[in-house]
Design a protein around this motif. Structure first.
Motif, mmCIF file in Angstrom:
data_model
loop_
_atom_site.group_PDB
_atom_site.id
_atom_site.type_symbol
_atom_site.label_atom_id
_atom_site.label_comp_id
_atom_site.label_asym_id
_atom_site.label_seq_id
_atom_site.Cartn_x
_atom_site.Cartn_y
_atom_site.Cartn_z
ATOM 1 N N ASP A 8 0.138 3.822 62.814
ATOM 2 C CA ASP A 8 -0.246 4.825 61.699
ATOM 3 C C ASP A 8 1.229 5.261 61.339
ATOM 4 O O ASP A 8 2.079 5.046 62.293
ATOM 5 C CB ASP A 8 -1.416 5.499 61.956
ATOM 6 C CG ASP A 8 -1.969 5.940 60.644
ATOM 7 O OD1 ASP A 8 -1.235 5.950 59.648
ATOM 8 O OD2 ASP A 8 -3.094 6.828 60.754
ATOM 9 N N MET A 9 1.362 6.061 60.483
ATOM 10 C CA MET A 9 2.456 6.728 60.000
ATOM 11 C C MET A 9 2.486 8.337 60.120
ATOM 12 O O MET A 9 3.719 8.755 60.323
ATOM 13 C CB MET A 9 2.735 6.383 58.458
ATOM 14 C CG MET A 9 4.285 6.364 57.998
ATOM 15 S SD MET A 9 4.340 5.476 56.598
ATOM 16 C CE MET A 9 6.204 5.682 56.297
ATOM 17 N N GLU A 10 1.354 8.953 60.180
ATOM 18 C CA GLU A 10 1.435 10.499 59.829
ATOM 19 C C GLU A 10 2.100 10.874 61.580
ATOM 20 O O GLU A 10 2.374 12.157 61.363
ATOM 21 C CB GLU A 10 -0.073 11.041 59.726
ATOM 22 C CG GLU A 10 -0.436 10.722 58.254
ATOM 23 C CD GLU A 10 -1.057 9.346 58.179
ATOM 24 O OE1 GLU A 10 -1.069 8.483 58.976
ATOM 25 O OE2 GLU A 10 -1.766 9.096 56.799
ATOM 26 N N HIS A 62 -1.190 1.788 58.096
ATOM 27 C CA HIS A 62 -1.248 2.936 57.398
ATOM 28 C C HIS A 62 -1.460 2.586 55.739
ATOM 29 O O HIS A 62 -0.752 1.734 55.451
ATOM 30 C CB HIS A 62 -0.097 3.987 57.416
ATOM 31 C CG HIS A 62 0.197 4.874 56.547
ATOM 32 N ND1 HIS A 62 -0.438 6.198 56.438
ATOM 33 C CD2 HIS A 62 0.915 5.049 55.487
ATOM 34 C CE1 HIS A 62 -0.153 6.956 55.472
ATOM 35 N NE2 HIS A 62 0.703 6.199 54.776
ATOM 36 N N HIS A 106 -2.805 10.317 64.487
ATOM 37 C CA HIS A 106 -2.720 11.745 64.061
ATOM 38 C C HIS A 106 -4.193 12.238 64.247
ATOM 39 O O HIS A 106 -5.026 11.313 64.509
ATOM 40 C CB HIS A 106 -2.609 11.777 62.405
ATOM 41 C CG HIS A 106 -3.769 11.052 61.429
ATOM 42 N ND1 HIS A 106 -4.680 11.428 61.539
ATOM 43 C CD2 HIS A 106 -3.280 9.850 61.011
ATOM 44 C CE1 HIS A 106 -5.375 10.288 60.745
ATOM 45 N NE2 HIS A 106 -4.506 9.213 60.649
ATOM 46 N N HIS A 118 -6.584 14.394 59.252
ATOM 47 C CA HIS A 118 -7.768 13.822 58.430
ATOM 48 C C HIS A 118 -8.293 12.537 59.364
ATOM 49 O O HIS A 118 -7.925 12.159 60.411
ATOM 50 C CB HIS A 118 -7.185 13.021 57.156
ATOM 51 C CG HIS A 118 -6.186 11.867 57.279
ATOM 52 N ND1 HIS A 118 -4.899 12.032 57.764
ATOM 53 C CD2 HIS A 118 -6.278 10.564 57.190
ATOM 54 C CE1 HIS A 118 -4.259 10.661 57.987
ATOM 55 N NE2 HIS A 118 -5.391 9.933 57.496
HETATM 56 ZN ZN LIG Z 1 -1.996 6.791 57.914
#
Ligand SMILES: [Zn+2]
Length: 277
Positions: A8-10, A62, A106, A118
């Motif tokens: 993912d990116m966060e 993501h 995240h 989230h």
């Molecule tokens: Zn994400």
């Protein structure tokens, strides 16, 4: 050994704001952040190769799921990119894998000091409970790996997601690359140091594979979903299997976890557009 990596990116080193993970908002900043993403990923790939992996599959997970620049991903890996896809962040996971790793993750919505926290969709989901236990994306995805007998052995992201993962998988190896000050602020390790840490911990995790068990949830599975608005629950409650619990909450029971996972995804897809008016 065959290894699966969901990225993912966060939770990538240095990322603290939505505008950095959305190509529509600040294209140049997003471009720079894709490079940070591939940096953390390649560190994890190098770590597992060092520990004896001979096959690596990476799921770009993501947004629209095509963030990683393919030519910059370590050539040892096969890249799964694009969406929609049935198993989302875990597309391609099956019994043939020996281990699952999570990079750039995240924490769940509402986490104190959880950077960009989230649960799947911040616009739609307030909370998801599986058999009474609130789960974020790590838990929801690790349970899918568990259905295929694949243990979850490593996670990188902020300190909050490492702690969240440890509550479900106590011996998971974690690389915390930033410490949340608030949802949109963090103290960040330099990316070079973050990558060294990711490489070390990913390698250590795979070397210790024998001590891990797959993370499984009991079946039948009870899913409770609390939405951001009551309108969303109004429409999600129309789904077969769904039952209204209160203004913003529905409850669904499924025989097995993969079907429960599909039920969650469908409820989000159904609820997503209803506030666009
Ligand atoms: Zn994400």
């Amino acid at each position: 050994m065959k290894v699966y990596i969901s990225i993912d990116m966060e939770g990538i080193s240095g990322i603290v704001d939505w505008s950095q993970v959305d190509f529509r908002r600040r294209p140049q900043e997003y471009e720079a952040c894709r490079r940070l993403m591939v940096g953390d990923l390649n560190a994890a790939i190098e770590g597992v190769l060092e520990a004896g992996a001979d096959e690596v599959v990476v799921a770009d997970s993501h947004g629209r799921m095509s963030n990683l620049p393919p030519e910059e991903v370590h050539e040892a890996a096969v890249l799964i990119r694009g969406s929609p896809r049935p198993w989302m962040m875990m597309e391609g996971i099956d019994e043939s894998f020996d281990a699952a790793l999570y990079v750039g993750y995240h924490s769940m919505k509402g986490t104190e000091r959880g950077v960009l926290c989230h649960t799947i969709s911040g616009r739609v989901v307030d909370a998801i409970y599986i058999n009474g236990v609130e789960m974020g994306e790590f838990g929801l995805n690790a349970a899918l790996a568990g259905c295929h007998g694949v243990p979850s052995i490593f996670i990188s992201g902020d300190q909050a997601v490492v702690e969240e993962a440890r509550r479900l998988v106590p011996n998971i190896r974690g690389a915390a690359v930033k410490w949340g000050v608030s949802r949109y602020a963090a103290r960040c390790l330099h990316p070079a140091k973050a990558r060294r840490l990711i490489r070390e911990k990913a390698s250590e995790a795979l070397k210790a594979l024998d001590e891990f068990k797959p993370f499984r949830v009991d079946e039948p599975v009870e899913v409770r979903m609390r939405f951001v608005t009551s309108t969303m629950a109004d429409v999600a409650a129309l789904m077969p299997y769904a039952e209204r619990v209160d203004g913003r909450t529905i409850r669904m029971t499924f025989d097995d976890y993969p079907t429960a996972f599909r039920g969650i995804r469908t409820a989000i897809a159904v609820a997503y557009p209803v506030e666009e008016r």
